[in-house]
Design a protein around this motif. Structure first.
Motif, PDB file in Angstrom:
ATOM      1  N   SER A 119      -2.138 -13.029   0.593  1.00 47.43           N
ATOM      2  CA  SER A 119      -2.436 -11.914   1.486  1.00 47.43           C
ATOM      3  C   SER A 119      -3.590 -11.089   0.943  1.00 47.43           C
ATOM      4  O   SER A 119      -3.731 -10.932  -0.267  1.00 47.43           O
ATOM      5  CB  SER A 119      -1.212 -11.008   1.635  1.00 47.43           C
ATOM      6  N   THR A 157      -2.282 -11.876  -4.048  1.00 45.00           N
ATOM      7  CA  THR A 157      -3.020 -10.921  -3.224  1.00 45.00           C
ATOM      8  C   THR A 157      -4.431 -10.751  -3.769  1.00 45.00           C
ATOM      9  O   THR A 157      -4.702 -11.064  -4.927  1.00 45.00           O
ATOM     10  CB  THR A 157      -2.314  -9.552  -3.180  1.00 45.00           C
ATOM     11  N   TRP A 193      -1.026 -14.056   5.017  1.00 43.87           N
ATOM     12  CA  TRP A 193       0.025 -13.146   5.461  1.00 43.87           C
ATOM     13  C   TRP A 193      -0.593 -11.774   5.719  1.00 43.87           C
ATOM     14  O   TRP A 193      -1.401 -11.295   4.940  1.00 43.87           O
ATOM     15  CB  TRP A 193       1.070 -13.036   4.350  1.00 43.87           C
ATOM     16  N   GLY A 194      -0.218 -11.160   6.812  1.00 39.50           N
ATOM     17  CA  GLY A 194      -0.598  -9.774   7.052  1.00 39.50           C
ATOM     18  C   GLY A 194      -1.934  -9.552   7.715  1.00 39.50           C
ATOM     19  O   GLY A 194      -2.477  -8.448   7.652  1.00 39.50           O
ATOM     20  N   LEU A 247       3.654  -3.895   8.727  1.00 38.85           N
ATOM     21  CA  LEU A 247       3.305  -4.983   9.648  1.00 38.85           C
ATOM     22  C   LEU A 247       4.460  -5.408  10.545  1.00 38.85           C
ATOM     23  O   LEU A 247       4.262  -6.076  11.544  1.00 38.85           O
ATOM     24  CB  LEU A 247       2.836  -6.208   8.862  1.00 38.85           C
ATOM     25  N   TRP A 269       2.811  -4.378   3.367  1.00 36.37           N
ATOM     26  CA  TRP A 269       3.437  -5.371   4.228  1.00 36.37           C
ATOM     27  C   TRP A 269       4.492  -4.764   5.144  1.00 36.37           C
ATOM     28  O   TRP A 269       4.712  -5.232   6.253  1.00 36.37           O
ATOM     29  CB  TRP A 269       4.069  -6.483   3.405  1.00 36.37           C
ATOM     30  N   TYR A 270       5.172  -3.733   4.669  1.00 34.04           N
ATOM     31  CA  TYR A 270       6.258  -3.136   5.457  1.00 34.04           C
ATOM     32  C   TYR A 270       5.751  -2.612   6.795  1.00 34.04           C
ATOM     33  O   TYR A 270       6.466  -2.656   7.792  1.00 34.04           O
ATOM     34  CB  TYR A 270       6.945  -2.026   4.661  1.00 34.04           C
ATOM     35  N   LEU A 303      11.197  -8.859   3.446  1.00 36.41           N
ATOM     36  CA  LEU A 303      10.428  -8.554   2.246  1.00 36.41           C
ATOM     37  C   LEU A 303      11.282  -8.471   0.989  1.00 36.41           C
ATOM     38  O   LEU A 303      10.834  -8.846  -0.096  1.00 36.41           O
ATOM     39  CB  LEU A 303       9.615  -7.288   2.466  1.00 36.41           C
ATOM     40  N   THR A 324      10.164 -10.707  -2.158  1.00 37.72           N
ATOM     41  CA  THR A 324       9.543 -10.040  -3.308  1.00 37.72           C
ATOM     42  C   THR A 324      10.421  -9.918  -4.538  1.00 37.72           C
ATOM     43  O   THR A 324       9.891  -9.905  -5.650  1.00 37.72           O
ATOM     44  CB  THR A 324       9.056  -8.625  -2.917  1.00 37.72           C
ATOM     45  N   VAL A 380       1.327  -5.752  -1.487  1.00 39.55           N
ATOM     46  CA  VAL A 380       2.693  -5.912  -0.994  1.00 39.55           C
ATOM     47  C   VAL A 380       3.223  -4.625  -0.367  1.00 39.55           C
ATOM     48  O   VAL A 380       3.909  -4.676   0.655  1.00 39.55           O
ATOM     49  CB  VAL A 380       3.631  -6.400  -2.127  1.00 39.55           C
TER      50      VAL A 380
END
Length: 172
Positions: free
Chosen positions: A120, A26, A90-91, A130, A127-128, A141, A145, A124
């Motif tokens: 991303s 990230t 990602w994201g 999204l 991310w939830y 996830l 993760t 992290v």
């Protein structure tokens, strides 16, 4: 970049691929996330592993088309067989239910069998938000993760720095 050199060196033998672990990288735009992800995948290839690279947006577009022309399962199987899957960017946007399902299939096929590298701009924990279906999001996830090595890059955009160098060359 605040890159932990010792951590990077410990992963350079690609034992993380043998252990079916993931890498999460990230950081802000231009920090070198894609560069690092591709370098790690390239190293894995040099050691005899297979890899495949996708920008997440392109992957989701391809899977939507594959669903329409009945090549979806074939595409999922091709992705599942690669030792290393790179999912870049990602994201960048929230996922539709269909896109979430595509990613859930990929992650489930690879879980504890193959390795995935994800880059991303978002941390992290963001991310939830999204993934609209929280159950699917938790499933995706958690599998990504819990067995991952993480890098959080910092610093100014390398593109901006390189553009500055080019401007200086043109002046001089």
């Amino acid at each position: 970049r605040v890159l932990q050199k010792s951590k990077l060196m410990s992963l350079s033998d690609c034992n993380w691929v043998n252990r079916n672990q993931n890498l999460i990288i990230t950081g802000p735009t231009g920090a070198g996330k894609t560069y690092l992800a591709c370098a790690m995948a390239h190293k894995a290839c040099r050691l005899g592993y297979s890899s495949i690279y996708y920008r997440v947006t392109k992957l989701l577009e391809e899977l939507a088309l594959a669903k329409a022309d009945d090549s979806y399962i074939k595409d999922l199987n091709r992705i599942a067989k690669k030792d290393v899957l790179v999912l870049d960017d990602w994201g960048l946007f929230s996922l539709t239910d269909e896109q979430s399902q595509f990613l859930a299939e990929i992650v489930e096929d690879r879980y504890d069998i193959r390795s995935t590298i994800i880059t991303s701009q978002l941390p992290v924990d963001k991310w939830y938000g999204l993934i609209s279906n929280s159950t699917v999001g938790e499933s995706i996830l958690d599998r990504i993760t819990h067995n991952s090595h993480r890098f959080n890059l910092t610093g100014e955009s390398m593109r901006k720095k390189l553009a500055g160098l080019e401007n200086e060359k043109q002046k001089g």
